[in-house]
Structure formats: structure tokens, C-alpha cells
Design a protein around this motif. Structure first.
Motif, mmCIF file in Angstrom:
data_model
loop_
_atom_site.group_PDB
_atom_site.id
_atom_site.type_symbol
_atom_site.label_atom_id
_atom_site.label_comp_id
_atom_site.label_asym_id
_atom_site.label_seq_id
_atom_site.Cartn_x
_atom_site.Cartn_y
_atom_site.Cartn_z
ATOM 1 N N VAL A 119 70.509 32.097 64.804
ATOM 2 C CA VAL A 119 71.300 31.158 65.609
ATOM 3 C C VAL A 119 70.483 30.748 66.822
ATOM 4 O O VAL A 119 69.557 31.446 67.225
ATOM 5 C CB VAL A 119 72.643 31.772 66.062
ATOM 6 N N VAL A 120 70.820 29.604 67.373
ATOM 7 C CA VAL A 120 70.113 29.096 68.554
ATOM 8 C C VAL A 120 71.120 29.103 69.703
ATOM 9 O O VAL A 120 71.871 28.146 69.887
ATOM 10 C CB VAL A 120 69.579 27.675 68.299
ATOM 11 N N PHE A 122 71.843 28.478 72.795
ATOM 12 C CA PHE A 122 71.591 27.871 74.119
ATOM 13 C C PHE A 122 72.809 27.902 75.028
ATOM 14 O O PHE A 122 72.697 28.086 76.216
ATOM 15 C CB PHE A 122 71.027 26.456 73.997
ATOM 16 N N ASN A 123 73.987 27.716 74.427
ATOM 17 C CA ASN A 123 75.202 27.841 75.247
ATOM 18 C C ASN A 123 76.225 28.691 74.488
ATOM 19 O O ASN A 123 75.983 29.102 73.343
ATOM 20 C CB ASN A 123 75.758 26.459 75.622
ATOM 21 N N LYS A 361 71.457 28.840 78.758
ATOM 22 C CA LYS A 361 70.371 27.861 78.869
ATOM 23 C C LYS A 361 70.058 27.547 80.339
ATOM 24 O O LYS A 361 68.934 27.180 80.669
ATOM 25 C CB LYS A 361 70.717 26.565 78.135
ATOM 26 N N GLN A 364 67.443 30.180 82.361
ATOM 27 C CA GLN A 364 66.086 30.409 81.849
ATOM 28 C C GLN A 364 65.324 29.093 81.729
ATOM 29 O O GLN A 364 65.867 28.028 81.977
ATOM 30 C CB GLN A 364 66.179 31.085 80.484
ATOM 31 N N ILE A 365 64.050 29.197 81.338
ATOM 32 C CA ILE A 365 63.189 28.016 81.250
ATOM 33 C C ILE A 365 63.564 27.151 80.054
ATOM 34 O O ILE A 365 63.716 25.945 80.157
ATOM 35 C CB ILE A 365 61.708 28.447 81.118
ATOM 36 N N ALA A 366 63.696 27.790 78.894
ATOM 37 C CA ALA A 366 63.875 27.045 77.655
ATOM 38 C C ALA A 366 65.351 26.731 77.402
ATOM 39 O O ALA A 366 66.239 27.361 77.962
ATOM 40 C CB ALA A 366 63.308 27.848 76.495
ATOM 41 N N LEU A 367 65.594 25.753 76.547
ATOM 42 C CA LEU A 367 66.950 25.495 76.092
ATOM 43 C C LEU A 367 67.279 26.486 74.964
ATOM 44 O O LEU A 367 68.211 27.278 75.075
ATOM 45 C CB LEU A 367 67.066 24.055 75.580
ATOM 46 N N SER A 368 66.478 26.455 73.922
ATOM 47 C CA SER A 368 66.754 27.322 72.774
ATOM 48 C C SER A 368 66.513 28.779 73.150
ATOM 49 O O SER A 368 65.664 29.091 73.975
ATOM 50 C CB SER A 368 65.840 26.952 71.611
ATOM 51 N N ARG A 369 67.280 29.650 72.515
ATOM 52 C CA ARG A 369 67.081 31.071 72.806
ATOM 53 C C ARG A 369 67.503 31.903 71.613
ATOM 54 O O ARG A 369 68.465 31.603 70.921
ATOM 55 C CB ARG A 369 67.829 31.501 74.065
ATOM 56 N N ARG A 370 66.748 32.994 71.393
ATOM 57 C CA ARG A 370 67.044 33.895 70.291
ATOM 58 C C ARG A 370 68.168 34.859 70.678
ATOM 59 O O ARG A 370 68.489 35.032 71.846
ATOM 60 C CB ARG A 370 65.766 34.651 69.901
#
Lengths: 519, 519
Positions: A119-120, A122-123, A361, A364-370
Motif C-alpha cells: 500500500v502507498v 501517503f494519507n 505525507k 516527511q519529505i516524500a508523498l509516498s510512504r511504505r
């Protein structure tokens, strides 16, 4: 209902098998599990530090990707024959280099599950469990560390999983910077100053570079042997006062618990006291040693953290989660969110608008996150607080064991006091040219002789270390503090047991004797 | 040899089992593989979008971490009963939301191997295979994309695997910024301007925020329906000229191949032509659509890339590698290295000093880095170029299939032309209040009526989309372009086959009929 453009549909390529076919997944998955279980079982047969030369792999692989598929059996044979020789075996029980990268069964299984769900997060909306589990385990771990409530969600602070400490520092520095710029105006960006010690991890310097802090305003305050290479409040104050006099603006200070070179500890309380006078942000980088503070007897190393603004540790270093998993807690999440949020239309959703959820999101720096919390959750549950403390204590005990062996042999010197599970030592030459032998040469000659002697001992230790690492039975790395080149023996690879430390001691003795004989 | 401090050694805690015990690893590993294989096999039984409410998990989990260990069997039961309901199933064949997160057997196996080795590949020395495999596969993939040689290692450029596009843009922007600051002096940082379009991903804005670019100098140039929401060179030039006149300094422009809202394509060639006049850095963000350009018939979308400075795509979106895996190529690696390098003593080593190796730590934000090239290598080898093209083509074909179904039904409108594997559509109300019905109201009244009508249709589509997603048989998301709210149907989940698209069409019809009936 409309008609189909059948002439187009007919030409859909039919692949022989879907690339996520469940039964093929099962077949290959079992193969890889056995491959890795065998790897761990047999890991001691490999040289710890890879013995390949630069460019080795180019000679073994084709110049282009294959046009046709290759079976997993062929690929796995290549992993064994071309990849494994190029790997430095961080999971080997004979690995004592850098800091540990402490894998575990639970950490690996957690990583598999999060990779499997893929899953991604981000929110909240994009996968509620990914966000909620993260908030929960960060509160769990915060409580284990006895962080003040102000760092927990239950106290209006909160925790987030980042990839690495570099990212955690960059995010907090950006938050601190924007807070200051919003107060003082954007034109002062060139005047902001960032402080650490000369022992602070290079992550701070890099974060400053990226965040647009003038490289001239990165202030690595000198440390000395007298304070065991910790940053003193007095030295920090002197540096800050000089900058203020010069018209600069103190912004951010990073205190380290367990520096990379020597696991030195900066005193958080006194540093915060100075920083508060100047309205600075204090980040505590406990990347390596933070996890050990779940043991009551080691908790005192982070005394004073209640006055800091943010605190981070790398669970992938010494907390069994596999790379990457940096735990960051902040007192004021809104500072992060103000600096890092964006709110595009395509991500708008009711849950966010309700303000009842965390959208990581914006932390942190990135939008996507593990889905990193899965592995931390599995580590905490699979071992429990009691075992986790015991694992960490066993590493500290093994370091003490090694320290005792060194201490009982006059040919070695412990260069700095051991604090956690790392011992910093060096080999001493049989004859030491003491300054006194330079008869009547005066102070300058004595100093020159001392410097020459230091370099001679440094060179001895360079050779000693390279001799061990080239053989490959163990792997250690070096650092230089106060001009002294020393060997770092960092216990913490998960598979390391008492017998491996005894084995390492024998390797040390063997190479010390050989090198001393040649020197 | 020294004597041991035996009183200390005796108290080493003996844990019942090492946390990385190979046989326990094997036992649990096989369990998790079967768990995930079953998950993929049965994935259609879950609602695609999670149906939980904010705060659901807090009610199901304890307030603190357990003191004692829990068996994997218990934890896995909890994964099934408390985590899975909170997951939005990005791997479901009925998932058409956002962009795909395309897992595959090969991608998963590669992730397992890199997690299993768990090396920290910050520089060549720390694990040569991690660095060398990355350089090799980035050249492989670059050749598959027919990138100019100047982007490949074989042509003095080079590729690096980052986590996400956000990181890739931040790194290139930082490199561009420092190049400019080194030329013009650091004081001009407040004058630097960053350009994209109003369709550019929020990653650009965020990268600007982090890199210290004045938020007022982030320039999202307006796009229109006439250029299919692509950034035109003329509009870019107008914006740049206005900024130059105002005394600002154009720095960086991001061109997108496949925007998030509508998969629009910015024309790289004309944009580079304008940018060159002002000595700006051009980054091409092909996060979603880049991978499709390995198909010769789609390669033209990145025509002009030879004039850009950097190019990135997310292999974890539509190239089967699992999150995270962003491929970034740059023409001038030294610009990255100058902006991002640090060189602490404890990382010094002969290989780095020989300058024969790449140290990827200086190409990215973080020091630590995972062995991501393993999964990309396994994807390329397991499927081969031929199958990879066919997989991507099959997604495009399925999108065409869905487009054809919509096109044959007068109740739907395709809002923007389909470019890759995403269809943007909306439902039209039975009666459209055309401006003409506002008799004698003049232009203002007509415009107001039109705006009112647009909002009415937008609201219809909001309800239509929410109705489908709440049911959970499929999951799609929305975007707004030119004021029009539209539903995005993004094909690309690995398990999606033709029959799923037909199933989705039936879901669309069912909900359209119901919502139109209520409206």
C-alpha cells in the motif's frame, strides 16, 4: 450500453501468466525463504567484508536487459555466484563494522507483509491501518523510552517513521527554519546558523546544505578528550555568542546520543538550557543508542529530553527492524506540517477534512510512504519488552567482555570509555618514542616529535585493521578522535554470540602479533 | 592474553532463541509466504477501499507494547482480523484509484533478497554488489527507454535509485540551486524561481519549500483544455519573462510526462528550448508514464529528453517493483555530488580514494540506502523486455476497452483525451441547463448560470464516485481539471484482467443509474 470496439480488444496481448499469479508467488516465495534461511545458517563461511575489486560485476553481467524471460532458478544461481561475493555480510555474527544493521525474524516478516500488501500510505485514506498502526506503535515505543508525554500523540506531540536520520533531521530543520523565517522574514535565511559538535553525524551538515542554510553557517563545535568528545554547553554558548555578535541568528542544535566515531553522549539538559535562551530548536539524534534507552539502567543517557523539540532513533540500527526505519518524535507536529504540507485536489478526502486523522505525507519529505510500522509492531510483539531489553543488554555485555580482554593485555589501549556496545581501541607499538627522548629540542621539537609518534601509531593501526579486514574472518572499521586513529568494535549484529566475540579476540591477537612483528 | 572479568560474563542474559535463528526464520517465512499467496488468491473478497472509521485501530489494540513475547500464530490472526480490514487493497484487480502500485512476484522476491541481506549500501565499500548492480541496471533501463547516452554511465551521466520522485526532484533542485548560487552568490537564494504547470505534482512545490526557495517564487503556470492541460512553451516563456523583468532569477523547470490529474504530457523539446535561453535546469518527471516509454509506439512522449538535465520515473508505480523504487538519471552527476556530498573520516576508504567507484550516498538525501537494484534486476530478468512491454500494452488496451464502453454510452463524457492507461470521465445529468435558458439575463447571468450548472454536474459526480467507493467493489479516485470534477479510472494493478474491466463497467452502470435516478 455501448458497443465494444472489438477490433482493438482482440489484439490484447495474452501473457502466459499474470506477473502476480498467487501460485507462482507461493512457489518462488518458498524457494527464496529457503535460500535466505540457508544463507543465515551458512553465513560464517563467507568473508565478512567483500573481497571484490571495483568493476567486478560489469565483467559478469550482460550489457543489456534480456529480451526474453529467465527462470527464477537461473537468477538465484546468479545471486549465489555473482551477487553474494560482492556483498559485505552485515548479518554475519563476525560483523563489527560501522554500526549494526540488526535484522531479525520478526523484522523480516513485517517487511514481507508490508511489501506484500504494497500500500502507498501517503494519507489516512489511502490505507487507514498503515497510519493508525504507526501512531500506535510510536506511542508504544515512546512509552518504553519514557519519553515525556509531550512527545506522544496522547500528549499532543507525535511520532512518525522516516527512512533514515538524515531525513528526520532535514524535516525538523526545515520546520525550525520556516518557523524562524515566518517570524523574522525570509531575507534572514542567509543568517541562520546550525550547531552540532565536530562529532555530530554528517547528516546534520547535509540537511543544512539541502535546506538552503549557508554552508558557512554550519557550526561543528570542537570537542575534546576531557569531555569524552561530548558537546559541552559552555562551548556551545561561546559559539552562539560569537555568531550573535557577528549579526547571525542561531537556529538549530543537534545533540547526539552515541556519536558515530566513539558513541559519545552530548548532555541534553545543559544544551537545551543554552538553546532555550536563543529560542533555538533542539533535535536529539539517538540514531544508534536511543533504542538501548528502553533499559532502565541506560535511560539516564537521554535525561533532559523533555526540554528538546524532537528526538529520533534508528530502529534499523539496533532494534531489529531491518533497513529502513527511523523513529522520529516531535513536540509540535504543526511545525512539521506547516513546513511540509501540500494539499492537491486529487488527494482531498472527507477524512482529512474532518481533521480527525493524521496525514503522514505532511510529516516527511516524500508523498509516498511504505507501511513501515508493520515491522516495528511485529518486533515489539514477537519479542516483548523483556526480551528486547535482554537482547540489547547481551550486546552491551559482549562489548564489556571484549573490553575486559583488551584491558588485560598491555599491548592495547581503550581510546575512549565504552558507553554502549562499542569498544574503541588501538594497538600500541612495542617501543613508544616519548617526548623526553628528544633531548634539549625545546617545546616545538617535542610537539613535532609527539605528532610524528602519533602518526606512527596511527599508521600501525591502519595496517592492523586492514590486515584483519583483508583476511575476512571479522570486519571492523575505524574512526579518528582527537587525532587518534582507532579501531571500532561495534557489537550488535543479531547473530553475534559470546563465542564470536572470543573468536574475534583471537583474530585481533593473531594480527596484532604479526603487525607488531613487522613494525 | 588477559584474564576475563568473569563475574560480568556470567550474567549475560541467555535468550531462549537468537532473534535471527535460521530455522525459526524458515518456519515463519513459509507461513508468511502462504499467508500472502492466499491473500492474493482471495483478494477479491475484500472491499477495495477500506471501510473503517478514523480511530478504529486504537479500540482494538492495547495501550502499550507487550512485556512478554507473543507467538507468530497470534500475530498473524491479528493481521487478518485487525490490520486487513484497515487496508485499502492496492493489489486488488478492482483497484483503479490514484496510480497503480504494481507489485509482482519478481519485485517481491527481489525485495525479500535485499531485506534478507539487509546491507546498508551508502558507499561502494559497504557492499560493492549493491552499488555496481544499481549502476548496471540503470544503464539497462536507460537503454530500454532509449535515453540519450549522456544519461548513462557509459556516457558520463548516470542513474541512481531513489525512494520517490519527491526525493529525486529535491536532489536535482538542490543541485541546480547550488550551481546557480555558486555562480551568482548565496545572497540571490531569495530570487530563485521554480516553474512547473498547475498540473505538476505537488512534489515540486514541496521540494522548493524544503530547499529554501521562497514559496512566492514557486510558479505553477496555468494550463488550459486547448493544450490538453500540458505546459506550453509560450506560457512558460511569458512567466519567465515577467519574473526576469521583476528582477528574479529563473532556476528550474519541471516537465511532466503523465500528470497525476489527467496524464497530460508537457512537450519536453519546446520547454527545454526556452529553459536553455535562461540557463535553467530541466527535470522531466515521468513518474507514472515513463515506464510505458519502453514500448516503441509510446516512446515519442519523451522526445526531446536529450536536451533535459535529469529524468525520473517510479518503477513502483507501473513497472512491477513494489514500493519504493524511483529511477533517476542525470547528465551531470558531479552537480548532484557537489550539492549532496559529505566526507566524514569514519567512511573514508581506499576504493573511494581511488575514484574508480560510485558512492551513491552523494547522489541522494540520506546516507543509508537499501539494496533496491535487486528488485529491479529481478523484474527485468524474470519478465524480459518483451513481456514487460506486453504487460504495459495490456493495461493500455484495457483502458481503451473501458474508454470504448464509455464512448458508446451517451450518459458519459470522456473529459480529457486518454494518453496511457487512465481514462478520465464524468457522468452527465439527464437535463443540462444550457446558458440559453437564462432568458435575457445578459452575459453575467449566463456565466453565473454556467458556473452553477458546472457545480451541479460536479456534485453529481462526487456522489456517483462516493457511491461506488462506499460499496467497495471497485475503487477509483477523482481530479479536477479546468473546474471539471472527473473520475479517474487508472488501469495498472497487476492482477487486473479484461474481465475485471468489464466488471467495473457494470459497477459504473449500476451506480450511474441509481445516482441519476436520485438527482
Amino acid at each position: 450500453m455501448g458497443s465494444l470496439h472489438t477490433e482493438e480488444l482482440d489484439t490484447i496481448s495474452v501473457c502466459p501468466q499474470n506477473p502476480l499469479d498467487p501460485e507462482e508467488f507461493r512457489r518462488q516465495g518458498h524457494m527464496i525463504i529457503d535460500f535466505l534461511a540457508d544463507y543465515y545458517r551458512d553465513i560464517e563461511k563467507y568473508p565478512v567484508r567483500s573481497q571484490v575489486e571495483p568493476g567486478y560485476l560489469k565483467k559478469l553481467l550482460p550489457e543489456s536487459a534480456p529480451y526474453n524471460p529467465e527462470p527464477i532458478e537461473t537468477i538465484l544461481r546468479d545471486v549465489e555466484s555473482v551477487i553474494v561475493p560482492g556483498i559485505t555480510h552485515w548479518q554475519s555474527p563476525n560483523y563489527y563494522a560501522y554500526f549494526p544493521s540488526s535484522g531479525s525474524v520478526a523484522g523480516f516478516m513485517g517487511e514481507m507483509l508490508s511489501t506484500g500488501f504494497n500500500v502507498v500510505g501517503f494519507n489516512w485514506m489511502s490505507s487507514p491501518a498503515a497510519t493508525e498502526l504507526e501512531s500506535i506503535v510510536m506511542d508504544w515505543l515512546g512509552k518504553m523510552l519514557k519519553l515525556p508525554k509531550s512527545f506522544l500523540f496522547s500528549g499532543n506531540g507525535g511520532g512518525v517513521l522516516q527512512g533514515t536520520t538524515c531525513e528526520a533531521i532535514l524535516c525538523t530543520l526545515t520546520a525550525a527554519r520556516d518557523k524562524m523565517l515566518n517570524k523574522m522574514g525570509r531575507d534572514v535565511i542567509g543568517k541562520l546558523v546550525v550547531y552540532g559538535s565536530d562529532q555530530t553525524h554528517c547528516a546534520l551538515q547535509k540537511a543544512g546544505q539541502i535546506a538552503g542554510i549557508n554552508p558557512k553557517n554550519f557550526r561543528p563545535v570542537s570537542t575534546t578528550k576531557e569531555s569524552a568528545f561530548g558537546l559541552t554547553a559552555a562551548a556551545l554558548r561561546t559559539a552562539i555568542e560569537a555568531d550573535v555578535t557577528a549579526g547571525l541568528i542561531p537556529l538549530f542544535v543537534c545533540a547526539t546520543i552515541g556519536t558515530t566515531s566513539s558513541t559519545a553522549v552530548d548532555p541534553i539538559g545543559p544544551i537545551c538550557e543554552v538553546a532555550k535562551e536563543y529560542d533555538m530548536w533542539v533535535h536529539v539524534d539517538a540514531a544508534y543508542a536511543g533504542s538501548a534507552c528502553i533499559c532502565p539502567e541506560l535511560r539516564h543517557f537521554i535525561d533532559g529530553v523533555e526540554e528538546a523539540d524532537s528526538f529520533s532513533l534508528n530502529a534499523h540500527k539496533w532494534f531489529f527492524t531491518t533497513l529502513d526505519c527511523c523513529c522520529l518524535w516531535v513536540k509540535d507536529p504543526s511545525a512539521l506540517v506547516k513546513a511540509l504540507s501540500t494539499n492537491p485536489e486529487y488527494l482531498k478526502n472527507k477524512a482529512t477534512e474532518s481533521k480527525q486523522v493524521v496525514d503522514y505525507k505532511d510529516w516527511q519529505i516524500a508523498l509516498s510512504r511504505r507501511f513501515r510500522s508493520m515491522k516495528l509492531w511485529m518486533v515489539l510483539r514477537s519479542y516483548g519488552v523483556a526480551n528486547l531489553r535482554d537482547f540489547l543488554r547481551s550486546h552491551v555485555k559482549m562489548a564489556k567482555q571484549f573490553e575486559a580482554l583488551l584491558g588485560g593485555d598491555g599491548r592495547f589501549e581503550i581510546v575512549v570509555p565504552r558507553t554502549f556496545a562499542m569498544v574503541c581501541f588501538r594497538l600500541l607499538p612495542k617501543t613508544v618514542l616519548v617526548p623526553g627522548v628528544v633531548a634539549n629540542g625545546g617545546a616545538a621539537a617535542a610537539a613535532a616529535a609527539e605528532a610524528g609518534e602519533l602518526e606512527r601509531v596511527n599508521e600501525l593501526n591502519r595496517r592492523f585493521l586492514e590486515s584483519m579486514n583483508a583476511e575476512g574472518k571479522v570486519y571492523m572499521t575505524h574512526a579518528v578522535v582527537g587525532g587518534v586513529y582507532m579501531v571500532r568494535f561495534a557489537v550488535g549484529a543479531t547473530l553475534t554470540e559470546e563465542r564470536h566475540v572470543n573468536f574475534a579476540w583471537n583474530v585481533v591477537l593473531e594480527h596484532a602479533e604479526r603487525i607488531l612483528g613487522e613494525f
